[in-house]
Scaffold this active site. Structure first.
Site: not given
Ligand code: NAD
Length: 352
Positions: A80, A186, A188
């Site tokens: 990292k 979001g 994912v």
């Molecule tokens: P993102 O920021 O696009 O989506 C997260 C969503 O959650 C946002 O729309 C946000 O408004 C919403 N949110 C925040 N707090 C909230 C709450 N209290 N209640 C309901 N909704 C809430 O992020 P993402 O890329 O979709 O990733 C989602 C999760 O998956 C994160 O924890 C991220 O670390 C993890 N993750 C993502 C990836 C990837 O490829 N993007 C890979 C591994 C892990």
């Protein structure tokens, strides 16, 4: 500042500090373990209060990547990098190029990719200085969606595969008519909702912003619920796809679902929550196992002789891995998160 005595130090192979005054860059790279292959792990830019906080983060996150890569059947280790600074104010192309030179100085022992505060465009700038920058040339696609290097579509597909395997194992059912509540619409969460809808699941969705929720209601026939309602819903599956620590002492008592399987990192507020879930008969998909689709995608982006099909097949192994974790957890009457850690350690230490 002591590294070897640091509470997060876990026999990390290599920790490097870098400062480039002209480019305004202060950064740290940690390589945790390379027994299975070169270390992969994203670059995070964050306004850390001091270098000590940055060191804590990079040591902890690099170790997590070793476990994740091992359980994703990747010939990769864990690493990292962190840049100290506010990505909205301090980031410049010069800084990204300097970061590229820092990554390059490790000679391929560490590959970087996207993380909080770092976009695909920043990686492209780093790549001007180094060949060890991943996540810049995705050419795979889902549902006709063009890939730009962002791993979210692959993460979502992996989570979908993981939810399906968890439902098969825990509920002895396919996804038709199964009720799934998704927290976070979001990058994912929305894509996961789409896969689940196509497989016949009934969706309940929430977010703190309305856009993604409205889209899921209109396009996928989902039912919108308030953020605080998600835990107590009478559903089969909860898929946390928002923030960390959503399974905690306050939320656990309300949960009626029999499966928790989602994308969010660090879903359990503390490790012991895994045992509490097991005691309540709730099947928990260890987060770093089910959300590994993005890392698998990045691995295949760099592989010369790969294809869309090879990558999808690799991501589909997430289902097999989860089922292996579940059956061993049942045999050993142990929490699934602990079994995942044990299996990862068996894999990356066996190669040493
Ligand atoms: P993102 O920021 O696009 O989506 C997260 C969503 O959650 C946002 O729309 C946000 O408004 C919403 N949110 C925040 N707090 C909230 C709450 N209290 N209640 C309901 N909704 C809430 O992020 P993402 O890329 O979709 O990733 C989602 C999760 O998956 C994160 O924890 C991220 O670390 C993890 N993750 C993502 C990836 C990837 O490829 N993007 C890979 C591994 C892990």
């Amino acid at each position: 500042m002591s590294v070897f005595d640091h509470p997060e130090f876990d026999n990390h192979e290599h920790v490097a500090f870098y400062h480039d005054d002209e480019a305004g860059l202060s950064a740290i790279i940690a390589v945790h373990n390379t027994n299975l292959g070169p270390a992969l792990g994203g670059c995070r830019m964050w306004p850390y209060i001091n270098s000590s906080e940055a060191l804590t983060d990079v040591l902890r996150l690099s170790k997590g990547m070793t476990y994740k890569a091992a359980m994703a059947n990747l010939e990769l280790g864990g690493g990292k990098s962190v840049i100290i600074g506010d990505p909205r104010k301090a980031k410049t192309p010069e800084m990204m190029r300097a970061m590229g030179r820092f990554v390059d100085s490790l000679g391929g022992k560490y590959f970087t990719a996207e993380d909080s505060g770092i976009a695909v465009s920043d990686l492209a700038t780093m790549a001007e200085e180094s060949d060890y920058i991943a996540g810049v040339k995705a050419h795979y696609h889902y549902n006709g969606e063009e890939a730009d290097g962002n791993p979210a579509p692959s993460t979502a597909y992996g989570v979908f595969v993981g939810v399906r395997a968890s439902v098969e194992y825990g509920l002895k059912s396919d996804l038709k008519g199964v009720k799934v509540a998704i927290q976070g619409m979001g990058h994912v969460g929305y894509r996961l909702a789409k896969h689940l809808h196509e497989a016949g699941a009934q969706l309940f969705v929430t977010d703190i912003y309305p856009e993604g929720v409205d889209k899921a209601v209109a396009e996928l026939g989902a039912t919108a619920v308030a953020p605080e309602e998600i835990y107590g819903l009478d559903v089969d599956v909860i898929a946390p796809c928002a923030m960390g620590a959503s399974i905690n002492d306050e939320t656990l008592p309300a949960i009626k679902a029999k499966v928790i399987a989602g994308a969010a990192n660090n879903q359990l507020a503390r490790e012991e929550m895994g045992e509490l879930l097991r005691e309540r008969g709730i099947l928990y998909a260890p987060d770093y196992v089910i959300n590994a689709g993005g890392v698998i995608d990045i691995f295949h982006q760099r592989k010369e002789s790969s294809s869309n099909e090879a990558m999808r097949e690799h991501i589909e192994q997430i289902g097999t891995t989860l089922k292996a974790i579940y059956s061993r957890a049942e045999e050993e009457a142990t929490a699934t998160n602990r079994i995942a850690n044990t299996m990862a350690e068996e894999r990356f230490t066996a190669k040493g």
